[in-house]
Design a protein around this motif. Structure first.
Motif, PDB file in Angstrom:
ATOM      1  N   ILE A   1       0.877  -1.209   0.076  1.00 18.75           N
ATOM      2  CA  ILE A   1       0.121  -0.122  -0.010  1.00 18.75           C
ATOM      3  C   ILE A   1       0.860   1.288  -0.011  1.00 18.75           C
ATOM      4  N   TRP A   2       1.920   1.342   0.680  1.00 15.35           N
ATOM      5  CA  TRP A   2       2.923   2.435   0.840  1.00 15.35           C
ATOM      6  C   TRP A   2       3.425   2.680  -0.467  1.00 15.35           C
ATOM      7  N   GLN A   3       3.910   1.651  -1.042  1.00 12.47           N
ATOM      8  CA  GLN A   3       4.589   1.618  -2.503  1.00 12.47           C
ATOM      9  C   GLN A   3       3.429   2.371  -3.456  1.00 12.47           C
ATOM     10  N   MET A   4       2.218   1.739  -3.609  1.00 15.30           N
ATOM     11  CA  MET A   4       1.204   2.337  -4.340  1.00 15.30           C
ATOM     12  C   MET A   4       0.985   3.677  -4.252  1.00 15.30           C
ATOM     13  N   ARG A   5       0.943   4.096  -2.951  1.00 13.59           N
ATOM     14  CA  ARG A   5       0.691   5.382  -2.498  1.00 13.59           C
ATOM     15  C   ARG A   5       1.676   6.221  -3.002  1.00 13.59           C
ATOM     16  N   ALA A   6       3.044   5.719  -2.945  1.00 15.77           N
ATOM     17  CA  ALA A   6       4.263   6.587  -3.505  1.00 15.77           C
ATOM     18  C   ALA A   6       4.073   6.642  -4.868  1.00 15.77           C
ATOM     19  N   ARG A   7       3.626   5.729  -5.654  1.00 21.18           N
ATOM     20  CA  ARG A   7       3.776   5.904  -7.118  1.00 21.18           C
ATOM     21  C   ARG A   7       2.415   6.585  -7.624  1.00 21.18           C
ATOM     22  N   ILE A   8       1.390   6.566  -6.882  1.00 27.56           N
ATOM     23  CA  ILE A   8       0.359   7.369  -7.211  1.00 27.56           C
ATOM     24  C   ILE A   8       0.540   8.846  -7.036  1.00 27.56           C
ATOM     25  N   ARG A   9       1.114   9.082  -5.847  1.00 33.07           N
ATOM     26  CA  ARG A   9       1.660  10.532  -5.525  1.00 33.07           C
ATOM     27  C   ARG A   9       2.778  11.032  -6.547  1.00 33.07           C
TER      28      ARG A   9
ATOM     29  N   LYS B   1       2.934  10.185  -9.617  1.00 39.86           N
ATOM     30  CA  LYS B   1       2.342  10.529 -10.986  1.00 39.86           C
ATOM     31  C   LYS B   1       1.258  11.864 -10.924  1.00 39.86           C
TER      32      LYS B   1
END
Length: 186
Positions: free
Chosen positions: A48-56, A58
């Motif tokens: 979830i942290w990694q997905m959040r960082a990728r979304i941020r 983008k």
């Protein structure tokens, strides 16, 4: 009959005793019952942290301003300089033109043109293949004249100022679309 009663009582007592047998001890709990779920929770949190960082990242990429356009910025600054030309002394004009040109060189070729002295810049310019000999000579002449006007308070004729303005404009036009030359790896 007495024997039957005793026998019946004994059988009944034995049944009661079987019912009162000690309970079996609880099953041993392995450490993996705690470690396993903890690993799953940590892995989910990391995903979830990694997905959040990728979304941020983008979102930042989409909302970031467009990359600077050194040629456009230089043209705008040159237009302002032309408009103020009648109000400036030739010394001020040459100084501002030099700053615009250095900012363009820095933005276009990613060299430290604004933070280097003319001598340092020219030395760095001769090392790479970004500028041909003729261009280096014109840049040297322009920057040295600018330095003499700025620091030695030397007067610059208006024709020279106009010639330098024409050089800067033509240089920007000639280099804005061509890819920057690669640095020599000597």
């Amino acid at each position: 009959m007495a024997d039957e009663t005793t026998e019946a009582t004994t059988v009944e007592e034995i049944g009661l005793i079987d019912d009162l047998a000690p309970a079996t001890p609880p099953a041993e709990v392995s450490a993996w019952w705690f470690i396993g779920p903890a690993i799953v929770v940590i892995a989910l949190a990391a995903i979830i942290w990694q997905m959040r960082a990728r979304i941020r990242a983008k979102i930042e990429q989409l909302t970031a301003p467009p990359p600077p356009n050194p040629a456009k910025d230089a043209r705008e600054a040159l237009a302002e300089l032309r408009a103020a030309m009648s109000e400036l002394t030739m010394r001020e004009f040459i100084d501002r033109l030099s700053k615009i040109f250095r900012a363009y060189l820095e933005g276009r070729f990613t060299i430290r043109a604004t933070s280097q002295t003319t001598r340092e810049f020219l030395k760095a310019a001769t090392k790479g293949s970004r500028f041909n000999e003729e261009t280096r000579e014109k840049i040297r002449e322009f920057l040295e004249t600018s330095d003499r006007a700025k620091f030695a308070h030397q007067t610059v004729p208006e024709e020279t100022g106009n010639a330098f303005l024409a050089f800067v404009e033509s240089y920007i036009e000639a280099t804005e679309k061509s890819p920057p030359a690669k640095e020599d790896s000597r």
